[in-house]
Design an enzyme around this catalytic site. Sequence first.
Site, PDB file in Angstrom:
ATOM      1  N   SER A 143      29.041  16.191 -30.838  1.00 20.93           N
ATOM      2  CA  SER A 143      28.806  17.639 -30.675  1.00 20.93           C
ATOM      3  C   SER A 143      29.803  18.230 -29.684  1.00 20.93           C
ATOM      4  CB  SER A 143      27.367  17.931 -30.228  1.00 20.93           C
ATOM      5  OG  SER A 143      27.106  17.396 -28.954  1.00 20.93           O
ATOM      6  N   ASP A 193      29.660  15.686 -21.463  1.00 24.54           N
ATOM      7  CA  ASP A 193      30.295  15.373 -22.753  1.00 24.54           C
ATOM      8  C   ASP A 193      31.469  16.321 -23.020  1.00 24.54           C
ATOM      9  OD1 ASP A 193      28.177  13.650 -22.838  1.00 24.54           O
ATOM     10  OD2 ASP A 193      27.381  14.317 -24.765  1.00 24.54           O
TER      11      ASP A 193
HETATM   12  N1  ATP Z   1      32.025  16.823 -37.671  1.00 24.62           N
HETATM   13  C1  ATP Z   1      31.119  17.744 -37.380  1.00 24.62           C
HETATM   14  N2  ATP Z   1      31.064  18.885 -38.099  1.00 24.62           N
HETATM   15  C2  ATP Z   1      30.147  19.820 -37.806  1.00 24.62           C
HETATM   16  N3  ATP Z   1      29.209  19.718 -36.830  1.00 24.62           N
HETATM   17  C3  ATP Z   1      29.216  18.603 -36.100  1.00 24.62           C
HETATM   18  C4  ATP Z   1      30.171  17.561 -36.323  1.00 24.62           C
HETATM   19  N4  ATP Z   1      29.928  16.584 -35.436  1.00 24.62           N
HETATM   20  C5  ATP Z   1      28.862  16.989 -34.696  1.00 24.62           C
HETATM   21  N5  ATP Z   1      28.433  18.197 -35.083  1.00 24.62           N
HETATM   22  C6  ATP Z   1      27.288  18.956 -34.523  1.00 24.62           C
HETATM   23  O1  ATP Z   1      26.732  18.177 -33.475  1.00 24.62           O
HETATM   24  C7  ATP Z   1      25.384  17.773 -33.792  1.00 24.62           C
HETATM   25  C8  ATP Z   1      25.117  16.360 -33.275  1.00 24.62           C
HETATM   26  O2  ATP Z   1      25.033  16.463 -31.879  1.00 24.62           O
HETATM   27  P1  ATP Z   1      24.154  15.513 -30.954  1.00 24.62           P
HETATM   28  O3  ATP Z   1      24.388  15.975 -29.565  1.00 24.62           O
HETATM   29  O4  ATP Z   1      22.757  15.431 -31.440  1.00 24.62           O
HETATM   30  O5  ATP Z   1      24.794  14.073 -31.171  1.00 24.62           O
HETATM   31  P2  ATP Z   1      26.115  13.453 -30.514  1.00 24.62           P
HETATM   32  O6  ATP Z   1      26.876  14.532 -29.829  1.00 24.62           O
HETATM   33  O7  ATP Z   1      26.829  12.708 -31.575  1.00 24.62           O
HETATM   34  O8  ATP Z   1      25.508  12.420 -29.470  1.00 24.62           O
HETATM   35  P3  ATP Z   1      25.369  12.565 -27.838  1.00 24.62           P
HETATM   36  O9  ATP Z   1      25.163  13.995 -27.509  1.00 24.62           O
HETATM   37  O10 ATP Z   1      24.170  11.730 -27.495  1.00 24.62           O
HETATM   38  O11 ATP Z   1      26.635  11.979 -27.317  1.00 24.62           O
HETATM   39  C9  ATP Z   1      25.318  17.872 -35.297  1.00 24.62           C
HETATM   40  O12 ATP Z   1      23.968  18.085 -35.699  1.00 24.62           O
HETATM   41  C10 ATP Z   1      26.191  19.096 -35.570  1.00 24.62           C
HETATM   42  O13 ATP Z   1      25.496  20.283 -35.303  1.00 24.62           O
HETATM   43  C1  MEV Z   2      21.587  12.259 -22.227  1.00 25.03           C
HETATM   44  C2  MEV Z   2      22.783  12.993 -21.648  1.00 25.03           C
HETATM   45  O1  MEV Z   2      22.866  12.661 -20.253  1.00 25.03           O
HETATM   46  C3  MEV Z   2      24.091  12.490 -22.247  1.00 25.03           C
HETATM   47  C4  MEV Z   2      24.268  12.726 -23.727  1.00 25.03           C
HETATM   48  O2  MEV Z   2      25.537  12.245 -24.128  1.00 25.03           O
HETATM   49  C5  MEV Z   2      22.585  14.475 -21.834  1.00 25.03           C
HETATM   50  C6  MEV Z   2      23.574  15.326 -21.039  1.00 25.03           C
HETATM   51  O3  MEV Z   2      24.188  14.833 -20.067  1.00 25.03           O
HETATM   52  O4  MEV Z   2      23.698  16.513 -21.386  1.00 25.03           O
HETATM   53 MG    MG Z   3      26.006  15.729 -28.245  1.00 27.49          MG
END
Ligand code: ATP
Ligand code: MEV
Ligand code: MG
Length: 424
Positions: A143, A193
């Site tokens: 994300s 992030d």
């Molecule tokens: N390639 C992409 N195209 C469009 N939207 C995306 C894409 N990659 C991520 N996203 C957006 O980000 C969301 C996923 O975000 P989420 O924060 O839940 O997971 P993550 O970022 O992979 O993991 P984390 O935040 O734990 O590191 C998806 O539901 C979508 O809205």
């Molecule tokens: C779980 C968390 O600490 C990391 C997600 O990648 C949430 C955040 O820092 O926003």
């Molecule tokens: Mg994320």
Amino acid sequence: MVSANNDWTPFVVSAPGKVILFGEHAVVYGKAAIAGSVDMRAYALVTPRNDNRARMAFPDIDIDVLFDGDTLPRLGSNDLVHPSEVEALVPEGINVSEGPGRIAILTFVYLYGSILAGRNEGAAGFNICVRSLLPVGAGLGSSAAFNVALSAALLQLSGQLQTDGSGAVDRKLINQWAFQGEQVAHGTPSGIDNSVATYGGFLKYVKGEASVSLNSRHALRVLITNTNVPKSTKALVAGVRSLRDRHPAVIDGILDTIHSIATSAAALFQSDSGDATDMAALELQVQDIIQINHGLLSTLGVSHASLERVRAITAARGLASKLTGAGGGGCALTLIPHGTPDDSVDAVERELAVEGFQCYRTVVGGGGVAITREVRGCSIEMWLRSLLDQQQQNTSQSCSDVFDIEIAGFAAFSAGSIAELKPE
Ligand SMILES: Nc1ncnc2c1ncn2[C@@H]1O[C@H](COP(=O)(O)OP(=O)(O)OP(=O)(O)O)[C@@H](O)[C@H]1O
Ligand SMILES: C[C@@](O)(CCO)CC(=O)[O-]
Ligand SMILES: [Mg+2]
């Protein structure tokens, strides 16, 4: 700057994913965390169109929407809309039902309205297509990479991105907007992030403070294992909050201990002299605190049976692992100390594959957001295509699924126009 006749040339923005070594969850409460970028990125290709419409195509999550420019919001600096209230701004007829597409559409509408507001009145429209090599929703910051790439693309379109003498862009501005995008998705992100996706490298992060770059002399080698168990960062962060509300003193004690882990790890990495004996001692200590940090995260309720399985398989070969990111499934991180025989790592990977997990071997650190406006000798679409082909060749077998999807989607890019992705 976007001009009225839309005679600008296509450009590409890319941003990396991240891995958190220590401090996830605690970082939301102002504690320290350590994280670095990984060599998997999200790519946004932006091309002009002449009909005052904006097309956002996100094939990884099966989203392709064409907006009429006049129906998208224009948020002036006085129209303070909190990212969590953006649904009301979505033009009528656009489906924002639950699912990954919902957040992506809300984020696009919010960032478009905020960044382009009043600045692209003469622009005739654009297409933006985002493809990512990062698994979506697995804890590797997909994300944030998406939000950084999208924010930088819209800032570039609006003419707000200043470049200094060396051609470097204003990362602070990109990071601020990407953080707003993360708020649309998560509500209360710490900002770690998006900071890693913007600045890259290997850093210590505390909410509200400037990140400190950690100059470890040795490359930090890690194995990332995607359990493929879906998780929701938003729900996991909310779960920890509710536990803390019920037991504030107990949970604050745990968060403080995680803070001590992250700060001592930062000191360890900073003290790395480059000497091989020191490195071995350092890695032993890092392995200890990986175990301790995971134990505390598990106490916070964010582990998962699949993550415990990764820990057991790697521990049997003397390797320490912890969950990384929000937990609840998603990815685990295993330190690969220098001197670990390659065949040991190969064997661990095979055992993890038997469980249905996917492994990525990588080195932590690497570049942050990048904008490519011009490439000598070929079109930007051709350049992107060959870059992705090259990455596919350099990537281990276990990444092939991700790349297969990737390359299939990018076939449209090499044809020279994003509009060929699907007929409108
Ligand atoms: N390639 C992409 N195209 C469009 N939207 C995306 C894409 N990659 C991520 N996203 C957006 O980000 C969301 C996923 O975000 P989420 O924060 O839940 O997971 P993550 O970022 O992979 O993991 P984390 O935040 O734990 O590191 C998806 O539901 C979508 O809205
Ligand atoms: C779980 C968390 O600490 C990391 C997600 O990648 C949430 C955040 O820092 O926003
Ligand atoms: Mg994320």
